[in-house]
Design a protein around this motif. Sequence first.
Motif, PDB file in Angstrom:
ATOM      1  N   GLY A 177       7.168   6.262  -2.076  1.00  0.00           N
ATOM      2  CA  GLY A 177       7.251   7.564  -2.718  1.00  0.00           C
ATOM      3  C   GLY A 177       8.354   8.436  -2.170  1.00  0.00           C
ATOM      4  O   GLY A 177       8.871   9.311  -2.880  1.00  0.00           O
ATOM      5  N   ALA A 178       8.748   8.214  -0.908  1.00  0.00           N
ATOM      6  CA  ALA A 178       9.796   9.031  -0.297  1.00  0.00           C
ATOM      7  C   ALA A 178      11.140   8.864  -0.984  1.00  0.00           C
ATOM      8  O   ALA A 178      12.033   9.705  -0.814  1.00  0.00           O
ATOM      9  N   LEU A 179      11.309   7.790  -1.772  1.00  0.00           N
ATOM     10  CA  LEU A 179      12.586   7.546  -2.455  1.00  0.00           C
ATOM     11  C   LEU A 179      12.536   7.924  -3.934  1.00  0.00           C
ATOM     12  O   LEU A 179      13.461   7.616  -4.688  1.00  0.00           O
TER      13      LEU A 179
ATOM     14  N   GLU B 263       0.837  -1.193   0.000  1.00  0.00           N
ATOM     15  CA  GLU B 263       0.000   0.000   0.000  1.00  0.00           C
ATOM     16  C   GLU B 263       0.883   1.258   0.000  1.00  0.00           C
ATOM     17  O   GLU B 263       1.803   1.383   0.797  1.00  0.00           O
ATOM     18  N   GLY B 264       0.588   2.187  -0.911  1.00  0.00           N
ATOM     19  CA  GLY B 264       1.321   3.440  -0.990  1.00  0.00           C
ATOM     20  C   GLY B 264       2.628   3.372  -1.740  1.00  0.00           C
ATOM     21  O   GLY B 264       3.284   4.404  -1.923  1.00  0.00           O
ATOM     22  N   GLU B 265       3.033   2.193  -2.205  1.00  0.00           N
ATOM     23  CA  GLU B 265       4.312   2.052  -2.914  1.00  0.00           C
ATOM     24  C   GLU B 265       4.119   2.182  -4.425  1.00  0.00           C
ATOM     25  O   GLU B 265       2.998   2.070  -4.945  1.00  0.00           O
ATOM     26  N   TYR B 266       5.235   2.389  -5.120  1.00  0.00           N
ATOM     27  CA  TYR B 266       5.236   2.587  -6.565  1.00  0.00           C
ATOM     28  C   TYR B 266       6.013   1.463  -7.244  1.00  0.00           C
ATOM     29  O   TYR B 266       7.038   1.010  -6.728  1.00  0.00           O
TER      30      TYR B 266
ATOM     31  N   GLU C 128       2.869   1.700 -11.778  1.00  0.00           N
ATOM     32  CA  GLU C 128       1.741   1.606 -10.851  1.00  0.00           C
ATOM     33  C   GLU C 128       1.953   2.640  -9.769  1.00  0.00           C
ATOM     34  O   GLU C 128       2.981   2.632  -9.075  1.00  0.00           O
ATOM     35  N   ALA C 129       0.996   3.561  -9.624  1.00  0.00           N
ATOM     36  CA  ALA C 129       1.136   4.677  -8.699  1.00  0.00           C
ATOM     37  C   ALA C 129       0.792   4.250  -7.279  1.00  0.00           C
ATOM     38  O   ALA C 129       0.013   3.317  -7.065  1.00  0.00           O
TER      39      ALA C 129
ATOM     40  N   ARG D 195       1.721  10.978  -4.941  1.00  0.00           N
ATOM     41  CA  ARG D 195       2.724  11.994  -5.243  1.00  0.00           C
ATOM     42  C   ARG D 195       3.087  12.015  -6.727  1.00  0.00           C
ATOM     43  O   ARG D 195       3.429  13.057  -7.273  1.00  0.00           O
ATOM     44  N   PHE D 196       3.039  10.835  -7.369  1.00  0.00           N
ATOM     45  CA  PHE D 196       3.445  10.735  -8.761  1.00  0.00           C
ATOM     46  C   PHE D 196       2.377   9.960  -9.519  1.00  0.00           C
ATOM     47  O   PHE D 196       1.795   9.002  -9.004  1.00  0.00           O
TER      48      PHE D 196
END
Length: 529
Positions: free
Chosen positions: A119-121, A20-23, A89-90, A94-95
Amino acid sequence: MRVLAGGEWRDGFLDAHRGEGEYRVQVLAWRNLERLTDMYAVVPRSPRLVWNYLREVGPAAVARKVVSRSAERFRNEKFVSVGVGRVLEAGDGRFAAGGAVCFLAPCHPACAERVVLPGALLAPWEGGAGEPGVVLHLPPAPPPAERWWRALRGWVPDAGVPILPLAAPLLARVRDEAAGAPWSEARRLPLPAPSPVAERRGAPRAPGTRPRAVLFGYGNYAKTLVLPEVAPYLDVVAVHEIDPTQMPVAGGDVPCWDTAPFPRPDEAFDALLIAGYHHTHAPMAVEALRRGACAVAEKPVVVDEAQRAAVLRAVREHGERFFSCFHKRYSPLNETVFDDLAVSPGEPVDYHCVVFEIPLPELHWYRWPNSRSRLVSNGCHWVDHFLFLNGWADVVRHDLFVSARGMMNVSLELANGAAFTLALTDHGSRRIGVQEHVELRANGRTVRIDNSARYEAEGPDRVLRRRRVNKMSSYAAMYSSIGRAVAEGRPGDSLRSIEVSTGAMLALEDLLRARLGGRGEEREAVAAR
């Protein structure tokens, strides 16, 4: 997908799971900053070491271990890298999908077709990079005097280290590094067409005569100890392993492989074999019990009070189908302890031990905040064995001392009068790995056990018994016994044993943290690396 492993651009690896929340990012260009050589306890190739282990555990165990460790060579190739790619995959908003990004990959293979990151990376990318039909790859250059990426070396989400405070100050450096890379000199890894994203390969077998089991964590322990011993009783229909480079590309005898760190909603099983990271044991066990299955969990059972409460509640609500894997409970040497000490179950047995554990590399996962201290990671073996031999009597007093060089002295006293001392250190010889000397005392008698293999019992005036066993036999006995119990529908650990064993460990862990001013025992290495 394709991964650069062993110097070759290899196909057939699964994608990492996207949480969850990863790209998920399609990689266009990848530059290694540093190879991480301090993540895993890699034993050097040495005929002398092999000979030492042959004498200690025998040829079968050594052969199995050598094959298993050799299969981890791709897993061991971890790098800190920067790269450029496009979002497939968003994640956290943030992106957008399709957007160009640069990224920092803090614990990944030398290069991969795709990468999953928080997203922090990631940072927006407006520069050029990439060529049609290839992935650009640059190997590590000589590192600068100050490695600006040091705070994120080896970072993974499971570590329990917050990412945002570490990553935010470095994103400008990530962009600069990607913009300044000599991409014209890069190796061009062919990628005529991207492979389809796949986190799962194969499908579980249809139900047969044996109960269906799913394994979580395909590390050396599971390969050499768990799977061979449960096979006669349980049908392992799927293996979950979060690191795609740890899995055999061919698949082996397992019909289904998955990089998800948890059971899929549609996944059917009768038992979960839990051998992943320490902080995942309890949540996975609770989920197994909730689904009406058995939970077979490697130590430690829990790492904090919230997990302990959840496990105890699940056992109360769903029954005693929880099996904790403390191998010392299954040692064949236990058979003669009570006779040689002339005690009945529940009568006091004093337990004193000196234990040497192998020093861990700086970035080893046992050092993560989520893994807690070495007491929880390793010391739990001897604490649990002491409580087991004393019939799970209540702990009435506990104490510990930590020396300036990190050696621990741990003490317990039980309601039945039994006393326990543990001296735990990583200073000494690692010739055959972990070493231990245990003495059990009662009624003027003493039992000595060295390295779980050599046994001697003394009475007041004579030696009562000498025995020698293979120290690996307790692992085989444990998993075959548990596998048989699951297959036959017999109960697992008693609620009392779980309550007493986990309570003692967490009481010691809380005291350790208090003595060290609130910080974890070895955790400062994670933040200071």
